[in-house]
Motif scaffolding. Structure first.
Motif, PDB file in Angstrom:
ATOM      1  N   LEU A  18       0.879  -1.171  -0.579  1.00 19.40           N
ATOM      2  CA  LEU A  18       0.497  -0.266   0.412  1.00 19.40           C
ATOM      3  C   LEU A  18       0.463   1.263   0.408  1.00 19.40           C
ATOM      4  N   ARG A  19       0.464   2.124  -0.976  1.00 20.11           N
ATOM      5  CA  ARG A  19       0.774   3.587  -0.868  1.00 20.11           C
ATOM      6  C   ARG A  19       0.321   4.601   0.101  1.00 20.11           C
ATOM      7  N   LEU A  20       0.380   5.308   0.999  1.00 18.89           N
ATOM      8  CA  LEU A  20      -0.045   5.778   1.882  1.00 18.89           C
ATOM      9  C   LEU A  20       0.112   7.279   1.496  1.00 18.89           C
ATOM     10  N   SER A  21      -0.756   8.463   1.656  1.00 15.78           N
ATOM     11  CA  SER A  21       0.069   9.591   1.255  1.00 15.78           C
ATOM     12  C   SER A  21      -0.678  11.049   2.370  1.00 15.78           C
ATOM     13  N   CYS A  22      -0.076  11.686   2.721  1.00 13.88           N
ATOM     14  CA  CYS A  22      -0.420  13.019   3.609  1.00 13.88           C
ATOM     15  C   CYS A  22      -0.023  13.996   3.150  1.00 13.88           C
ATOM     16  N   ALA A  23      -1.048  14.663   2.795  1.00 17.06           N
ATOM     17  CA  ALA A  23      -1.391  16.654   2.566  1.00 17.06           C
ATOM     18  C   ALA A  23      -1.474  17.117   4.030  1.00 17.06           C
TER      19      ALA A  23
END
Length: 116
Positions: A18-23
């Motif tokens: 999985l690839r998590l993102s945090c803006a």
């Protein structure tokens, strides 16, 4: 106003990725170190990975060699690439500035569930 919006979680089988993102917004992202944390049910929140403003990375022993933290200054976003996921990686994942801005709180997190 500080905002941290995590996304990318989901249900995955053991061994998957999985690839998590945090803006991030509300602070100067380009000069801020960023950290991913996680909190499993019934456990305290724990540090997972950190990236400095210049891109120097460090990892908890439990994820070293499997997870990769990165950042995109143009998008004010930090990522967590998670490979070879294990059941014990199941948790809600959060990001935050390092150190956190006093009084800013946390984002909603993103749930990662790894089925064995």
């Amino acid at each position: 106003q500080v905002q941290l919006v995590e996304s990318g979680g989901g249900l995955v089988q053991a061994g998957g990725s999985l690839r998590l993102s945090c803006a991030a917004s509300g602070f100067i992202f380009s000069i801020s170190a960023m950290v991913w944390y996680r909190q499993a049910p019934g456990k305290q929140r724990e540090w997972v990975a950190r990236i400095s403003s210049g891109g120097i990375t460090s990892y908890a022993d439990s994820v070293k060699g499997r997870f990769t933290i990165s950042r995109d200054h143009a998008k004010n976003t930090v990522y967590l690439q998670m490979n070879s996921l294990k059941f014990e990686d199941t948790a809600v994942y959060y990001c935050n500035r390092s150190p956190p801005i006093s009084g800013a709180g946390w984002g909603q997190g993103t749930q990662v569930t790894v089925s064995s």
